[in-house]
Design a protein around this motif. Sequence first.
Motif, mmCIF file in Angstrom:
data_model
loop_
_atom_site.group_PDB
_atom_site.id
_atom_site.type_symbol
_atom_site.label_atom_id
_atom_site.label_comp_id
_atom_site.label_asym_id
_atom_site.label_seq_id
_atom_site.Cartn_x
_atom_site.Cartn_y
_atom_site.Cartn_z
ATOM 1 N N GLU A 1 30.705 59.842 23.592
ATOM 2 C CA GLU A 1 31.283 58.612 23.007
ATOM 3 C C GLU A 1 30.177 57.650 22.568
ATOM 4 O OE1 GLU A 1 34.623 57.093 23.068
ATOM 5 O OE2 GLU A 1 35.781 58.467 24.297
ATOM 6 N N LYS B 1 28.284 59.417 19.419
ATOM 7 C CA LYS B 1 29.081 59.389 18.180
ATOM 8 C C LYS B 1 29.534 57.979 17.829
ATOM 9 C CE LYS B 1 30.898 64.014 17.843
ATOM 10 N NZ LYS B 1 32.126 64.808 17.629
ATOM 11 N N ARG B 2 29.275 57.030 18.705
ATOM 12 C CA ARG B 2 29.619 55.622 18.532
ATOM 13 C C ARG B 2 31.125 55.379 18.430
ATOM 14 N NH1 ARG B 2 27.529 54.007 13.798
ATOM 15 N NH2 ARG B 2 26.637 56.013 13.274
ATOM 16 N N THR B 3 31.923 56.319 18.981
ATOM 17 C CA THR B 3 33.372 56.104 19.010
ATOM 18 C C THR B 3 33.724 54.985 19.997
ATOM 19 O OG1 THR B 3 33.413 57.957 20.540
ATOM 20 C CG2 THR B 3 34.127 58.399 18.311
ATOM 21 N N LEU B 4 32.776 54.718 20.900
ATOM 22 C CA LEU B 4 32.997 53.734 21.951
ATOM 23 C C LEU B 4 32.955 52.300 21.426
ATOM 24 C CD1 LEU B 4 33.318 53.800 24.996
ATOM 25 C CD2 LEU B 4 30.867 53.789 25.235
ATOM 26 N N LEU C 1 28.556 44.867 23.402
ATOM 27 C CA LEU C 1 28.109 46.259 23.415
ATOM 28 C C LEU C 1 26.686 46.314 23.945
ATOM 29 C CD1 LEU C 1 29.508 47.376 19.953
ATOM 30 C CD2 LEU C 1 30.468 47.821 22.199
ATOM 31 N N GLN D 1 28.969 51.628 10.024
ATOM 32 C CA GLN D 1 29.197 53.070 9.863
ATOM 33 C C GLN D 1 30.135 53.600 10.948
ATOM 34 O OE1 GLN D 1 25.201 54.596 9.960
ATOM 35 N NE2 GLN D 1 24.826 54.035 7.851
ATOM 36 N N TYR E 1 32.777 55.458 13.322
ATOM 37 C CA TYR E 1 33.134 56.855 13.547
ATOM 38 C C TYR E 1 34.222 56.857 14.617
ATOM 39 C CZ TYR E 1 32.475 61.863 13.843
ATOM 40 O OH TYR E 1 32.678 63.218 13.794
ATOM 41 N N PHE E 2 35.272 57.592 14.357
ATOM 42 C CA PHE E 2 36.367 57.613 15.320
ATOM 43 C C PHE E 2 36.617 59.048 15.760
ATOM 44 C CE2 PHE E 2 36.947 54.025 12.428
ATOM 45 C CZ PHE E 2 36.848 53.000 13.347
ATOM 46 N N TYR E 3 37.537 59.197 16.720
ATOM 47 C CA TYR E 3 37.822 60.526 17.271
ATOM 48 C C TYR E 3 38.296 61.444 16.145
ATOM 49 C CZ TYR E 3 37.732 57.591 21.370
ATOM 50 O OH TYR E 3 37.356 56.680 22.309
ATOM 51 N N PHE F 1 44.542 52.638 19.386
ATOM 52 C CA PHE F 1 43.967 51.300 19.539
ATOM 53 C C PHE F 1 45.057 50.242 19.770
ATOM 54 C CE2 PHE F 1 40.150 52.941 17.018
ATOM 55 C CZ PHE F 1 39.363 53.046 18.161
#
Lengths: 258, 319
Positions: free
Chosen positions: A77, A80-83, B61, B91, B93-95, B107
């Motif tokens: 996570e 891939k920076r999905t977090l 973060l 940029q 990125y998602f599952y 979400f």
Amino acid sequence: MTRVGTVALNTFREAVRDRVLYNLVFFALVMMASAILVGQISIGIEQIVIVSLGLSAISIIGLLISVFIGVGLVSKEIDKRTLYALLAKPLRRWEFILGKFAGLALTLTVNTAAMAAGLFLALFYVKHSIERADTAVLVAVYFILLKLALVVALAMLFSCFTTPLLAILFTAGLYLAGLFVHEMRGLQGGLIDPALGRLLRWVSYVLPNFENFDVMGAAAHGRIIPATLVAQNTFYAVLYCAIVLTVAAAVFSQRNLK
Amino acid sequence: MAEPAIDIENLTKDYPYGFLQLKKRRSLESLTMQVQTGEVFGFLGPNGAGKSTTIKLLMRLIFPTAGSARILGKPISDIAMHRNIGYLPEQPYFYDYLTAAEVLDYFARFHDFDATERRERVQRMLKKVGLESAGRIQLRKYSKGMLQRVGVAQAILHDPAVVVLDEPMSGLDPVGRREVRDIILELKKQGKTVLFSTHILSDAEMLCDRVGVIVGGKLQGVGAPSELVGLKVQGMEILFELPGSVESGGELLAQATRTGDRYRLQVAESGLYAAMERLGAAGARILSVTQVKPSLEEYFMHLVEADRAQAAAVEVRAK
């Protein structure tokens, strides 16, 4: 807790869609082949062979999933920076850690339950009956599940502060060390330096005791597993997981995501 | 005066580096700025200037070395406050095993909407970002621009009061950029506060009430784009055609820039009428006369070059 459940269900969905449960096909093939083979060549030891083989396969497959997917639960996570988008939602970092753990624990439960069903089918095929004593096999499967939960917690802890490769090595190393805690406690007397012996004894109490979860021999021979051991192992696994996950959440809560 | 929507005070971030992580590289230095409620604020700066670092600090973060920040009057560590903010990472990125509709539904669950409301919001957002027909396709089959649209959708899905967008135009084609611009303008109309970082200065000039320019981790200027670049006229530009012989233009023509059949000539404000008379005498047809003002890009480049010069001077002194 709803947020923990949301993360957990998504983790389970990820495992299903990434075809993690395909290992069940491999397990089914192993059990079918061994049942047919055992039925032809063994006399009187069908149960021992089938149960030992089945429980070993459940344990090894479960361990592989726990270590490799457990380590990736957090690190993937982050990589891939999905977090990033997720942590901007009203979700605490400890809730994320707990949700991820619960999701993989759910995956392992479904996987292990399916494999246990396969084992009982193979057992029924060779014995033509299922007896009350076979409940020991169910207890052994339950202990494997507890052991896997502990391994997942450790893998997650390491992945919170180190690279995936090191996290795999640390988890595997700790698992192997945890298989020899009784031997470590026994290494005293004239064999080694007394100070080292005392140190090893202390270390053995801190290490996760995976030996206690191994009742494969008793299950294969149809021996009853005492209820006190079931309660003791359950308590031990829950407590150990809680401690490890608390440390993991504390570490992760302070981590800068680059 | 009303409390600012985003209030940043002395925010500083050092990144450790080296084998033992003992050396520190300062990424952001004592950033103090406010974004007022209801304004569109553009955060400008070259790569590595500290824009994303600031935004990541606001989203918790990463954690600050020093300083503090408040959003909607609450400290950024307050998780409940996150119900009222939307964030698009740089940029995004998602599952990739989920479809766009599933990601948005996932979400939305963190905002405690019931199933009907989630479904309705997801459909509305997919339509808004132009992904209505692609909502059932797994994200692993999406282009970069489509992922950016999903990112924008998840940032505004829960109708937040403050929207923080990190490079929202990145990876988008002209149509996508136009759509995101429209979304930002719509958010402004609804009274939302928008903070967005960008490299595209024309977008900032077009959309922002105020901009902040950050270079080398330091805030170099904050204000309305016109305030920052100044209102002083630098000269006049005459656009003309010359149907006759090129030689007839004489000296003035030598100073002009030719684009196709047209010429652009820049003269001082005081010399405008004289230049027009001479062009008229040479047979030129004057098409337009406009004032020349410094652009935001020029202001931006001036700051970047000044920072580079300062960094080079420090390096020379160190040697």
